[in-house]
Design a protein around this motif. Sequence first.
Motif, PDB file in Angstrom:
ATOM      1  N   GLY A 126      37.725 -24.627 -54.611  1.00 60.34           N
ATOM      2  CA  GLY A 126      36.964 -24.163 -55.772  1.00 60.34           C
ATOM      3  C   GLY A 126      37.630 -22.995 -56.467  1.00 60.34           C
ATOM      4  N   SER A 127      38.136 -22.068 -55.680  1.00 66.25           N
ATOM      5  CA  SER A 127      38.815 -20.911 -56.246  1.00 66.25           C
ATOM      6  C   SER A 127      40.102 -21.329 -56.970  1.00 66.25           C
ATOM      7  CB  SER A 127      39.130 -19.903 -55.140  1.00 66.25           C
ATOM      8  OG  SER A 127      39.757 -18.772 -55.666  1.00 66.25           O
ATOM      9  N   LEU A 128      40.881 -22.202 -56.347  1.00 72.81           N
ATOM     10  CA  LEU A 128      42.102 -22.694 -56.996  1.00 72.81           C
ATOM     11  C   LEU A 128      41.780 -23.444 -58.282  1.00 72.81           C
ATOM     12  CD1 LEU A 128      44.291 -23.919 -54.007  1.00 72.81           C
ATOM     13  CD2 LEU A 128      44.716 -21.960 -55.504  1.00 72.81           C
ATOM     14  N   PHE A 129      40.710 -24.206 -58.271  1.00 76.91           N
ATOM     15  CA  PHE A 129      40.281 -24.926 -59.475  1.00 76.91           C
ATOM     16  C   PHE A 129      40.041 -23.931 -60.614  1.00 76.91           C
ATOM     17  CE2 PHE A 129      36.958 -26.861 -62.124  1.00 76.91           C
ATOM     18  CZ  PHE A 129      37.528 -28.096 -62.408  1.00 76.91           C
ATOM     19  N   CYS A 130      39.314 -22.868 -60.327  1.00 78.47           N
ATOM     20  CA  CYS A 130      39.052 -21.840 -61.347  1.00 78.47           C
ATOM     21  C   CYS A 130      40.345 -21.148 -61.778  1.00 78.47           C
ATOM     22  CB  CYS A 130      38.057 -20.815 -60.821  1.00 78.47           C
ATOM     23  SG  CYS A 130      36.411 -21.490 -60.554  1.00 78.47           S
ATOM     24  N   HIS A 131      41.209 -20.855 -60.821  1.00 72.82           N
ATOM     25  CA  HIS A 131      42.501 -20.243 -61.146  1.00 72.82           C
ATOM     26  C   HIS A 131      43.313 -21.147 -62.077  1.00 72.82           C
ATOM     27  CE1 HIS A 131      41.727 -17.402 -57.906  1.00 72.82           C
ATOM     28  NE2 HIS A 131      42.866 -16.789 -58.151  1.00 72.82           N
ATOM     29  N   MET A 132      43.305 -22.448 -61.797  1.00 70.63           N
ATOM     30  CA  MET A 132      44.075 -23.388 -62.622  1.00 70.63           C
ATOM     31  C   MET A 132      43.567 -23.404 -64.065  1.00 70.63           C
ATOM     32  SD  MET A 132      46.404 -24.718 -60.703  1.00 70.63           S
ATOM     33  CE  MET A 132      46.461 -23.091 -59.994  1.00 70.63           C
ATOM     34  N   ILE A 133      42.266 -23.379 -64.226  1.00 72.74           N
ATOM     35  CA  ILE A 133      41.698 -23.346 -65.581  1.00 72.74           C
ATOM     36  C   ILE A 133      42.151 -22.081 -66.301  1.00 72.74           C
ATOM     37  CG2 ILE A 133      39.537 -23.127 -66.882  1.00 72.74           C
ATOM     38  CD1 ILE A 133      38.292 -25.036 -64.763  1.00 72.74           C
ATOM     39  N   VAL A 134      42.081 -20.952 -65.615  1.00 73.24           N
ATOM     40  CA  VAL A 134      42.498 -19.680 -66.221  1.00 73.24           C
ATOM     41  C   VAL A 134      43.982 -19.720 -66.579  1.00 73.24           C
ATOM     42  CG1 VAL A 134      42.837 -17.212 -65.759  1.00 73.24           C
ATOM     43  CG2 VAL A 134      40.678 -18.307 -65.143  1.00 73.24           C
ATOM     44  N   ILE A 135      44.820 -20.230 -65.692  1.00 72.92           N
ATOM     45  CA  ILE A 135      46.260 -20.287 -65.966  1.00 72.92           C
ATOM     46  C   ILE A 135      46.557 -21.170 -67.175  1.00 72.92           C
ATOM     47  CG2 ILE A 135      48.470 -21.179 -65.096  1.00 72.92           C
ATOM     48  CD1 ILE A 135      47.702 -20.019 -62.366  1.00 72.92           C
ATOM     49  N   VAL A 136      45.921 -22.322 -67.253  1.00 68.90           N
ATOM     50  CA  VAL A 136      46.152 -23.216 -68.398  1.00 68.90           C
ATOM     51  C   VAL A 136      45.717 -22.534 -69.693  1.00 68.90           C
ATOM     52  CG1 VAL A 136      45.414 -25.382 -69.483  1.00 68.90           C
ATOM     53  CG2 VAL A 136      46.092 -25.362 -67.083  1.00 68.90           C
ATOM     54  N   LEU A 137      44.558 -21.892 -69.689  1.00 65.76           N
ATOM     55  CA  LEU A 137      44.090 -21.194 -70.891  1.00 65.76           C
ATOM     56  C   LEU A 137      45.023 -20.043 -71.268  1.00 65.76           C
ATOM     57  CD1 LEU A 137      40.234 -21.174 -70.249  1.00 65.76           C
ATOM     58  CD2 LEU A 137      41.523 -22.615 -71.858  1.00 65.76           C
ATOM     59  N   LEU A 138      45.492 -19.302 -70.281  1.00 60.44           N
ATOM     60  CA  LEU A 138      46.432 -18.217 -70.573  1.00 60.44           C
ATOM     61  C   LEU A 138      47.753 -18.762 -71.104  1.00 60.44           C
ATOM     62  CD1 LEU A 138      45.820 -15.906 -67.481  1.00 60.44           C
ATOM     63  CD2 LEU A 138      45.298 -15.354 -69.870  1.00 60.44           C
ATOM     64  N   ALA A 139      48.250 -19.850 -70.507  1.00 59.91           N
ATOM     65  CA  ALA A 139      49.519 -20.436 -70.948  1.00 59.91           C
ATOM     66  C   ALA A 139      49.442 -20.883 -72.405  1.00 59.91           C
ATOM     67  CB  ALA A 139      49.898 -21.607 -70.048  1.00 59.91           C
ATOM     68  N   LYS A 140      48.333 -21.506 -72.762  1.00 62.75           N
ATOM     69  CA  LYS A 140      48.180 -21.921 -74.163  1.00 62.75           C
ATOM     70  C   LYS A 140      47.914 -20.717 -75.065  1.00 62.75           C
ATOM     71  CE  LYS A 140      48.785 -25.364 -75.327  1.00 62.75           C
ATOM     72  NZ  LYS A 140      50.125 -25.901 -75.610  1.00 62.75           N
ATOM     73  N   GLY A 141      47.099 -19.795 -74.572  1.00 64.75           N
ATOM     74  CA  GLY A 141      46.771 -18.615 -75.362  1.00 64.75           C
ATOM     75  C   GLY A 141      47.966 -17.741 -75.677  1.00 64.75           C
ATOM     76  N   MET A 142      48.953 -17.720 -74.804  1.00 60.14           N
ATOM     77  CA  MET A 142      50.148 -16.912 -75.036  1.00 60.14           C
ATOM     78  C   MET A 142      50.791 -17.252 -76.382  1.00 60.14           C
ATOM     79  SD  MET A 142      51.806 -17.060 -71.176  1.00 60.14           S
ATOM     80  CE  MET A 142      53.401 -17.426 -71.836  1.00 60.14           C
ATOM     81  N   PHE A 143      50.709 -18.501 -76.777  1.00 61.98           N
ATOM     82  CA  PHE A 143      51.370 -18.946 -77.995  1.00 61.98           C
ATOM     83  C   PHE A 143      50.461 -19.033 -79.210  1.00 61.98           C
ATOM     84  CE2 PHE A 143      53.916 -20.419 -74.442  1.00 61.98           C
ATOM     85  CZ  PHE A 143      55.163 -19.953 -74.802  1.00 61.98           C
ATOM     86  N   TYR A 144      49.144 -18.909 -78.987  1.00 57.37           N
ATOM     87  CA  TYR A 144      48.218 -19.103 -80.098  1.00 57.37           C
ATOM     88  C   TYR A 144      47.273 -17.929 -80.349  1.00 57.37           C
ATOM     89  CZ  TYR A 144      49.909 -23.845 -79.918  1.00 57.37           C
ATOM     90  OH  TYR A 144      50.721 -24.935 -79.943  1.00 57.37           O
ATOM     91  N   LEU A 145      47.156 -17.022 -79.393  1.00 58.17           N
ATOM     92  CA  LEU A 145      46.267 -15.866 -79.573  1.00 58.17           C
ATOM     93  C   LEU A 145      47.092 -14.624 -79.883  1.00 58.17           C
ATOM     94  CD1 LEU A 145      43.838 -16.323 -76.542  1.00 58.17           C
ATOM     95  CD2 LEU A 145      43.444 -16.993 -78.919  1.00 58.17           C
ATOM     96  N   THR A 146      46.655 -13.889 -80.856  1.00 55.71           N
ATOM     97  CA  THR A 146      47.319 -12.620 -81.180  1.00 55.71           C
ATOM     98  C   THR A 146      46.268 -11.572 -81.468  1.00 55.71           C
ATOM     99  OG1 THR A 146      47.489 -13.199 -83.512  1.00 55.71           O
ATOM    100  CG2 THR A 146      49.400 -13.684 -82.142  1.00 55.71           C
ATOM    101  N   TRP A 147      46.624 -10.322 -81.202  1.00 52.06           N
ATOM    102  CA  TRP A 147      45.748  -9.206 -81.566  1.00 52.06           C
ATOM    103  C   TRP A 147      46.569  -7.999 -81.876  1.00 52.06           C
ATOM    104  CZ3 TRP A 147      45.030 -11.435 -76.608  1.00 52.06           C
ATOM    105  CH2 TRP A 147      45.594 -10.744 -75.548  1.00 52.06           C
TER     106      TRP A 147
END
Length: 147
Positions: A126-147
């Motif tokens: 369960g913990s790895l599942f949550c970690h994987m979701i966070v990693i995927v969101l961060l990986a995509k966010g690195m290229f599309y989110l700016t502040w």
Amino acid sequence: MLYPLFLTLHLFAALIFIGTVFFEVLFLESIRKQLPVKVMLLVEQGIGRRARALIPWVLLVLFGAGLGMVWLRYLPVLATPMASSFGTLLMLKIVVAVSVLLHFLVAMALFKTGRMKARFLHFIHGSLFCHMIVIVLLAKGMFYLTW
């Protein structure tokens, strides 16, 4: 020329690792109630043996390629990670990835010493599942989110 190779290896290893975790959490847990206990035990043992043989190599490729990409392209960004949204998200991704590696090492130690219990395994998945979701969101966010 090395960066595209590292990127490709990193992505394929991530697909295998994330796919394995998602399969175990989303599929294996739900079919547990539909199969007899003895059958489910055999399925889990077979999958577990295969995962323990394959996943260490997958993680070696995943982290090795990730380190290669950092070395070739992202060291200057990580020198001051808070200076950009990309650097901040990359640093967070690395921190979560290290946590994934620690989860794996703890799980392997518990298996080797015979102390792995079903509740630990359930928690780790369960913990790895949550970690994987966070990693995927961060990986995509690195290229599309700016502040």
